[in-house]
Motif scaffolding. Structure first.
Motif, PDB file in Angstrom:
ATOM      1  N   GLU A  14       0.831  -1.205   0.000  1.00 36.80           N
ATOM      2  CA  GLU A  14       0.000   0.000   0.000  1.00 36.80           C
ATOM      3  C   GLU A  14       0.864   1.253   0.000  1.00 36.80           C
ATOM      4  N   SER A  15       0.466   2.216  -0.822  1.00 40.51           N
ATOM      5  CA  SER A  15       1.122   3.514  -0.858  1.00 40.51           C
ATOM      6  C   SER A  15       0.092   4.570  -1.223  1.00 40.51           C
ATOM      7  N   ARG A  16      -0.001   5.614  -0.413  1.00 38.99           N
ATOM      8  CA  ARG A  16      -0.911   6.747  -0.652  1.00 38.99           C
ATOM      9  C   ARG A  16      -2.349   6.289  -0.855  1.00 38.99           C
ATOM     10  N   GLY A  17      -2.747   5.289  -0.079  1.00 38.38           N
ATOM     11  CA  GLY A  17      -4.109   4.806  -0.129  1.00 38.38           C
ATOM     12  C   GLY A  17      -4.405   3.817  -1.231  1.00 38.38           C
ATOM     13  N   TYR A  18      -3.448   3.536  -2.080  1.00 41.30           N
ATOM     14  CA  TYR A  18      -3.621   2.600  -3.196  1.00 41.30           C
ATOM     15  C   TYR A  18      -3.060   1.247  -2.776  1.00 41.30           C
ATOM     16  N   VAL A  19      -3.839   0.180  -3.002  1.00 43.62           N
ATOM     17  CA  VAL A  19      -3.472  -1.151  -2.524  1.00 43.62           C
ATOM     18  C   VAL A  19      -3.284  -2.112  -3.694  1.00 43.62           C
ATOM     19  N   VAL A  20      -2.166  -2.826  -3.679  1.00 44.27           N
ATOM     20  CA  VAL A  20      -1.886  -3.884  -4.643  1.00 44.27           C
ATOM     21  C   VAL A  20      -1.723  -5.191  -3.876  1.00 44.27           C
ATOM     22  N   VAL A  21      -2.415  -6.242  -4.319  1.00 48.14           N
ATOM     23  CA  VAL A  21      -2.215  -7.575  -3.765  1.00 48.14           C
ATOM     24  C   VAL A  21      -1.415  -8.393  -4.770  1.00 48.14           C
ATOM     25  N   LEU A  22      -0.366  -9.025  -4.269  1.00 41.76           N
ATOM     26  CA  LEU A  22       0.528  -9.830  -5.100  1.00 41.76           C
ATOM     27  C   LEU A  22       0.340 -11.311  -4.801  1.00 41.76           C
ATOM     28  N   ASP A  23       0.177 -12.101  -5.836  1.00 37.28           N
ATOM     29  CA  ASP A  23       0.119 -13.566  -5.757  1.00 37.28           C
ATOM     30  C   ASP A  23      -0.873 -14.107  -4.713  1.00 37.28           C
ATOM     31  N   PRO A  24      -2.154 -13.738  -4.818  1.00 41.38           N
ATOM     32  CA  PRO A  24      -3.141 -14.335  -3.905  1.00 41.38           C
ATOM     33  C   PRO A  24      -3.330 -15.821  -4.200  1.00 41.38           C
TER      34      PRO A  24
END
Length: 204
Positions: A14-24
């Motif tokens: 997460e950075s500046r309110g933006y979320v990335v999920v990697l390899d769920p």
């Protein structure tokens, strides 16, 4: 930038309110881990296997502007150019302050050109369990060569979770003299002290 280790090779960045999920991972695909139930702005997967490519486990939202520049490096899931397990994609996320690389299920030696692209990292998320990926010794040697500020191991076996055929975190930790234990969340800054950060999987 905040990194949360969910388990196996799955992270939330997460950075500046933006979320990335990697390899769920898909529910039930990795022994001992609870399901991935996350909301995010983007999902990035290193490959399509059930324990890395379960995009449907993440509820996608819209509207946030991404602070991340994303770069990919195409590699292999094995040491036979994908003949055994197919391709693997490395993702590099850069928010202008911190730069993080997720190696996915890396199972091969990187080329000099690929290694050059992985220099100057704030954090390196690296598989260490062997069998399906590089093993603890290979991972430690690669981490030493790339020299990121923070090394974060993933894709290993613990007590009650993970695949029986892959090695435990202790095999990798024994090779690292700078190991520190954390909870599931690590806050990254550009001034991070060099270390190996052992994060606790949140979903175990």
């Amino acid at each position: 930038m905040t990194i949360t280790y969910l388990g196996h090779s799955c992270f939330k960045v997460e950075s500046r309110g933006y979320v990335v999920v990697l390899d769920p991972y898909e529910e039930g695909s990795v022994p001992g881990y609870g399901p991935v139930r996350e909301e995010a702005d983007a999902v990035l997967c290193s490959h399509g296997h059930r324990d890395h490519g379960a995009v449907g486990c993440v509820a996608l939202r819209q509207g946030e502007v991404s602070p991340f520049a994303v770069e990919t490096i195409h590699t292999w899931h094995d040491d036979r150019q994908g003949a055994l397990r197919g391709p693997d994609t490395i993702h590099i996320l850069d928010d202008g302050q911190c730069r993080v690389a997720h190696l996915g299920d890396l199972g091969c030696e990187l080329t000099p050109e690929q290694k050059e692209k992985l220099k100057g990292l704030t954090a390196l998320l690296i598989p260490v369990g062997g069998y399906y990926t590089i093993d603890a010794a290979q991972a430690s040697a690669l981490a030493n060569e790339l020299s990121p500020a923070v090394v974060i191991p993933m894709h290993y076996r613990g007590e009650g979770f993970g695949y029986d055929v892959i090695g435990p975190l202790e095999d990798f930790a024994a090779l690292r003299s700078d190991g520190r234990e954390y909870g599931s969340v690590l806050e990254l800054t550009p001034e991070m002290e060099k270390q190996t950060a052992m994060l606790r999987p949140r979903n175990m």
